[in-house]
Scaffold this motif. Structure first.
Motif, PDB file in Angstrom:
ATOM      1  N   LYS A 336      -2.583  10.746   2.857  1.00 23.73           N
ATOM      2  CA  LYS A 336      -3.799  10.215   3.465  1.00 23.73           C
ATOM      3  C   LYS A 336      -5.011  10.523   2.587  1.00 23.73           C
ATOM      4  N   LEU A 337      -5.045  11.736   2.047  1.00 25.01           N
ATOM      5  CA  LEU A 337      -6.164  12.137   1.198  1.00 25.01           C
ATOM      6  C   LEU A 337      -6.130  11.440  -0.158  1.00 25.01           C
ATOM      7  N   ASP A 338      -4.959  11.068  -0.615  1.00 25.37           N
ATOM      8  CA  ASP A 338      -4.827  10.455  -1.935  1.00 25.37           C
ATOM      9  C   ASP A 338      -5.348   9.026  -1.970  1.00 25.37           C
ATOM     10  N   GLY A 339      -5.346   8.367  -0.806  1.00 27.82           N
ATOM     11  CA  GLY A 339      -5.827   6.991  -0.776  1.00 27.82           C
ATOM     12  C   GLY A 339      -4.790   6.039  -0.220  1.00 27.82           C
ATOM     13  N   LEU A 340      -4.923   4.779  -0.555  1.00 20.83           N
ATOM     14  CA  LEU A 340      -4.059   3.736  -0.001  1.00 20.83           C
ATOM     15  C   LEU A 340      -2.596   3.994  -0.314  1.00 20.83           C
ATOM     16  N   SER A 341      -1.757   3.852   0.712  1.00 23.55           N
ATOM     17  CA  SER A 341      -0.309   3.889   0.507  1.00 23.55           C
ATOM     18  C   SER A 341       0.337   2.921   1.487  1.00 23.55           C
ATOM     19  N   LEU A 367       7.867  -5.010 -10.382  1.00 25.56           N
ATOM     20  CA  LEU A 367       6.922  -5.878  -9.677  1.00 25.56           C
ATOM     21  C   LEU A 367       5.483  -5.394  -9.831  1.00 25.56           C
ATOM     22  N   LEU A 368       5.300  -4.073  -9.832  1.00 19.58           N
ATOM     23  CA  LEU A 368       3.951  -3.514  -9.929  1.00 19.58           C
ATOM     24  C   LEU A 368       3.973  -2.307 -10.870  1.00 19.58           C
ATOM     25  N   ALA A 390      -0.674   3.536  -4.704  1.00 24.34           N
ATOM     26  CA  ALA A 390      -1.199   2.588  -5.687  1.00 24.34           C
ATOM     27  C   ALA A 390      -1.187   3.174  -7.092  1.00 24.34           C
ATOM     28  N   PRO A 391      -1.065   2.301  -8.092  1.00 22.54           N
ATOM     29  CA  PRO A 391      -1.325   2.764  -9.462  1.00 22.54           C
ATOM     30  C   PRO A 391      -2.697   3.432  -9.498  1.00 22.54           C
ATOM     31  N   VAL A 392      -2.831   4.469 -10.276  1.00 23.96           N
ATOM     32  CA  VAL A 392      -4.082   5.223 -10.302  1.00 23.96           C
ATOM     33  C   VAL A 392      -5.259   4.285 -10.585  1.00 23.96           C
ATOM     34  N   GLY A 393      -6.219   4.282  -9.651  1.00 21.40           N
ATOM     35  CA  GLY A 393      -7.424   3.486  -9.827  1.00 21.40           C
ATOM     36  C   GLY A 393      -7.281   2.009  -9.524  1.00 21.40           C
ATOM     37  N   ASP A 394      -6.149   1.590  -8.908  1.00 22.15           N
ATOM     38  CA  ASP A 394      -5.948   0.154  -8.689  1.00 22.15           C
ATOM     39  C   ASP A 394      -5.343  -0.111  -7.311  1.00 22.15           C
ATOM     40  N   GLU A 395      -6.085   0.224  -6.266  1.00 23.72           N
ATOM     41  CA  GLU A 395      -5.593  -0.034  -4.916  1.00 23.72           C
ATOM     42  C   GLU A 395      -5.493  -1.527  -4.621  1.00 23.72           C
ATOM     43  N   ALA A 396      -6.324  -2.330  -5.265  1.00 22.04           N
ATOM     44  CA  ALA A 396      -6.282  -3.774  -5.040  1.00 22.04           C
ATOM     45  C   ALA A 396      -4.934  -4.356  -5.430  1.00 22.04           C
ATOM     46  N   ALA A 397      -4.346  -3.827  -6.493  1.00 22.12           N
ATOM     47  CA  ALA A 397      -3.044  -4.330  -6.933  1.00 22.12           C
ATOM     48  C   ALA A 397      -1.972  -4.042  -5.893  1.00 22.12           C
ATOM     49  N   LEU A 398      -2.044  -2.864  -5.273  1.00 25.11           N
ATOM     50  CA  LEU A 398      -1.064  -2.536  -4.245  1.00 25.11           C
ATOM     51  C   LEU A 398      -1.251  -3.419  -3.016  1.00 25.11           C
ATOM     52  N   ARG A 399      -2.489  -3.661  -2.630  1.00 28.93           N
ATOM     53  CA  ARG A 399      -2.733  -4.539  -1.482  1.00 28.93           C
ATOM     54  C   ARG A 399      -2.164  -5.933  -1.738  1.00 28.93           C
ATOM     55  N   ALA A 400      -2.372  -6.433  -2.937  1.00 24.76           N
ATOM     56  CA  ALA A 400      -1.918  -7.794  -3.254  1.00 24.76           C
ATOM     57  C   ALA A 400      -0.403  -7.898  -3.261  1.00 24.76           C
ATOM     58  N   ALA A 401       0.270  -6.828  -3.668  1.00 25.12           N
ATOM     59  CA  ALA A 401       1.726  -6.881  -3.825  1.00 25.12           C
ATOM     60  C   ALA A 401       2.470  -6.291  -2.638  1.00 25.12           C
ATOM     61  N   ALA A 402       1.763  -5.777  -1.642  1.00 27.16           N
ATOM     62  CA  ALA A 402       2.400  -5.016  -0.566  1.00 27.16           C
ATOM     63  C   ALA A 402       3.500  -5.803   0.142  1.00 27.16           C
ATOM     64  N   GLY A 403       3.227  -7.056   0.473  1.00 24.90           N
ATOM     65  CA  GLY A 403       4.219  -7.846   1.197  1.00 24.90           C
ATOM     66  C   GLY A 403       5.499  -8.032   0.414  1.00 24.90           C
ATOM     67  N   GLU A 404       5.363  -8.350  -0.871  1.00 27.63           N
ATOM     68  CA  GLU A 404       6.547  -8.557  -1.705  1.00 27.63           C
ATOM     69  C   GLU A 404       7.315  -7.254  -1.908  1.00 27.63           C
ATOM     70  N   LEU A 405       6.605  -6.161  -2.085  1.00 28.98           N
ATOM     71  CA  LEU A 405       7.250  -4.861  -2.270  1.00 28.98           C
ATOM     72  C   LEU A 405       8.028  -4.449  -1.012  1.00 28.98           C
ATOM     73  N   THR A 406       7.388  -4.633   0.136  1.00 33.22           N
ATOM     74  CA  THR A 406       8.050  -4.276   1.395  1.00 33.22           C
ATOM     75  C   THR A 406       9.264  -5.156   1.638  1.00 33.22           C
ATOM     76  N   GLY A 407       9.150  -6.448   1.362  1.00 37.12           N
ATOM     77  CA  GLY A 407      10.291  -7.347   1.524  1.00 37.12           C
ATOM     78  C   GLY A 407      11.470  -6.927   0.666  1.00 37.12           C
ATOM     79  N   LEU A 408      11.192  -6.515  -0.549  1.00 37.58           N
ATOM     80  CA  LEU A 408      12.266  -6.052  -1.439  1.00 37.58           C
ATOM     81  C   LEU A 408      12.953  -4.827  -0.846  1.00 37.58           C
TER      82      LEU A 408
END
Length: 466
Positions: A336-341, A367-368, A390-408
């Protein structure tokens, strides 16, 4: 003002009905912060009769009810939607221990009793209530029953479903089912309590429970071991069972990234090893009088002789045990403290666990690139908290790929005959995914049960069932 509110206040008292935004804020947002809504009111009955009155009045007014315990869930199962038309029914004031039977090994408690209080009351009587969670200082009995909570001792004692003997439940029409029977054997038809365990408040509201107790286990032996691979963790399980027998209580797996998050964000956490390792296992034995320390040492020597571990640190005192457990129990807060997961609470057959980790991780990183895999869980029951940071400093990338990652991840789980929710429940987060991975027959049966018990669909709407 909705006409229901004055009626609730007359029936329950003004202090039991909260409507001001400042008073309701803590009830309409979940622990993760990912789910938030609005409520017509937050109602806090003091007893079962008050819960029954609330549910009955809401049913008559056609107002939906969202039951809530300690609000420590991770899937949005205990917060209202954004309409502002639902009543949140908090069980937090129902904190009585109704009875403890040390001969029959049972304790009867109300739904708002905090899990740690149950543990402490059992301990004071020389007994043990074994359910143990990272949130045990704030989660409640009603919530753990309604989500069929698991935790770190499932290997030995099972999930909440195995620890409940009887329930008291307020049904969607306001009637009370008194199933508070402290019986190990009751073969008189359908086992109705099992309908409500794990139902996440969609079929009724658990107001009290009879829970199983066990002999106290004051002697503990705990170790953190370094592993070369996740394979070693699953290969070690049968050896630990053979060497430790019924004293084996916990066998947990932690990946290096999980360890790094705790070391970074949890004050006082430290790595007990001089060098870093890719995987770690936390093992604990517990007994009343056995010399569990000797048993654990013998098991670890046998594991080392077979090349299944690289190093080991055994806790020599309670403070050292706490230090080792901090590395495991601090993970939720550290993330939670680290940021988006993006969190996944999956289970696969134990024999498939290592293969899942080996195959899925590289596919996710393809994929990411830069994705951080925060992997930890309960080897003894095949449950992984397979979380993505998320990759360090790139939470936007994780948000964009979240659906595909979860589906996998979910596809890989389904291919292995696993489950997309091991112990957290479906709530809002996984409701849609459940429709994808459950058969039509299974969904039809679940919907039939829902229609039979809650024909108005007013109990925790929008949760569990698609």
């Amino acid at each position: 003002m909705h006409s229901l509110l004055p009626t609730l206040r007359r029936t329950l008292g003004d202090d039991a009905v909260l409507t001001d935004a400042a008073d309701t804020a803590g009830y309409v947002t979940d622990w993760t912060g990912a789910f938030a809504g609005a409520a017509l009111a937050v109602v806090r009955p003091a007893d079962t009769a008050g819960v029954a009155d609330t549910v009955r009045l809401c049913a008559q007014a056609g107002v939906a009810v969202v039951p809530q315990g300690g609000n420590t869930g991770l899937v949005g199962g205990a917060v209202p939607d954004g309409s502002g038309g639902d009543v949140v029914l908090s069980l937090e004031r129902m904190r009585r221990v109704r009875g403890l039977d040390p001969v029959g090994d049972t304790i009867t408690v109300e739904a708002g009793v905090v899990l740690r209080a149950v543990q402490e009351r059992a301990e004071a009587a020389g007994r043990l209530f074994p359910l143990s969670l990272g949130s045990e200082g704030s989660c409640t009995v009603g919530g753990t029953v309604s989500t069929n909570a698991g935790g770190t001792a499932v290997l030995r004692y099972g999930m909440m479903r195995e620890l409940v003997l009887g329930l008291e439940v307020v049904l969607p029409d306001g009637r009370v089912w008194d199933g508070l029977r402290a019986l190990r054997k009751d073969n008189t038809g359908y086992d109705l309590k099992q309908l409500f365990i794990g139902a996440e408040g969609t079929l009724g509201i658990v107001t009290a429970a009879v829970l199983r107790l066990f002999p106290a286990t004051p002697r503990r032996a705990t170790a953190l071991v370094a592993l070369a691979s996740a394979d070693a963790a699953t290969e070690l399980l049968p050896l630990l069972r053979q060497e430790c027998g019924g004293t084996l209580t916990t066998w947990e797996l932690l990946g290096r990234q999980a360890m790094e998050l705790v070391l970074t964000h949890v004050p006082g956490a430290r790595d007990p090893f001089d060098s870093t390792h890719e995987w770690y296992g936390l093992v604990e034995l517990a007994a009343g009088s056995d010399d569990v320390g000797e048993r654990l040492e013998a098991a670890l020597h046998a594991a080392a002789a077979q090349g299944l571990l690289l190093d080991a640190v055994i806790a020599g005192n309670p403070a050292q045990r706490t230090s080792l457990w901090t590395l495991r129990e601090g993970l939720a807060e550290a993330q939670k403290l680290d940021g988006l997961s993006v969190k996944h609470d999956i289970t696969v057959p134990i024999s498939s666990l290592a293969g899942f980790v080996a195959e899925v991780g590289p596919r996710l990183r393809a994929l990411l690139p830069g994705l951080r895999l925060v992997t930890y869980g309960h080897v003894g029951d095949g449950n992984l908290h397979y979380n993505l940071s998320a990759p360090v400093g790139d939470e936007a990338a994780l948000r964009a790929a979240a659906g595909e990652l979860t589906g996998l991840i979910y596809d890989a789980v389904a291919e292995r005959g696993g489950s997309i929710s091991a112990e957290h429940g479906l709530g809002v987060l996984k409701r849609g995914a459940a429709a994808t991975y459950k058969s039509e027959v299974e969904l039809d049966l679940m919907r039939a049960v829902k229609r039979a018990l809650d024909p108005g669909a007013l109990m925790n709407p929008g949760k569990v069932l698609p």
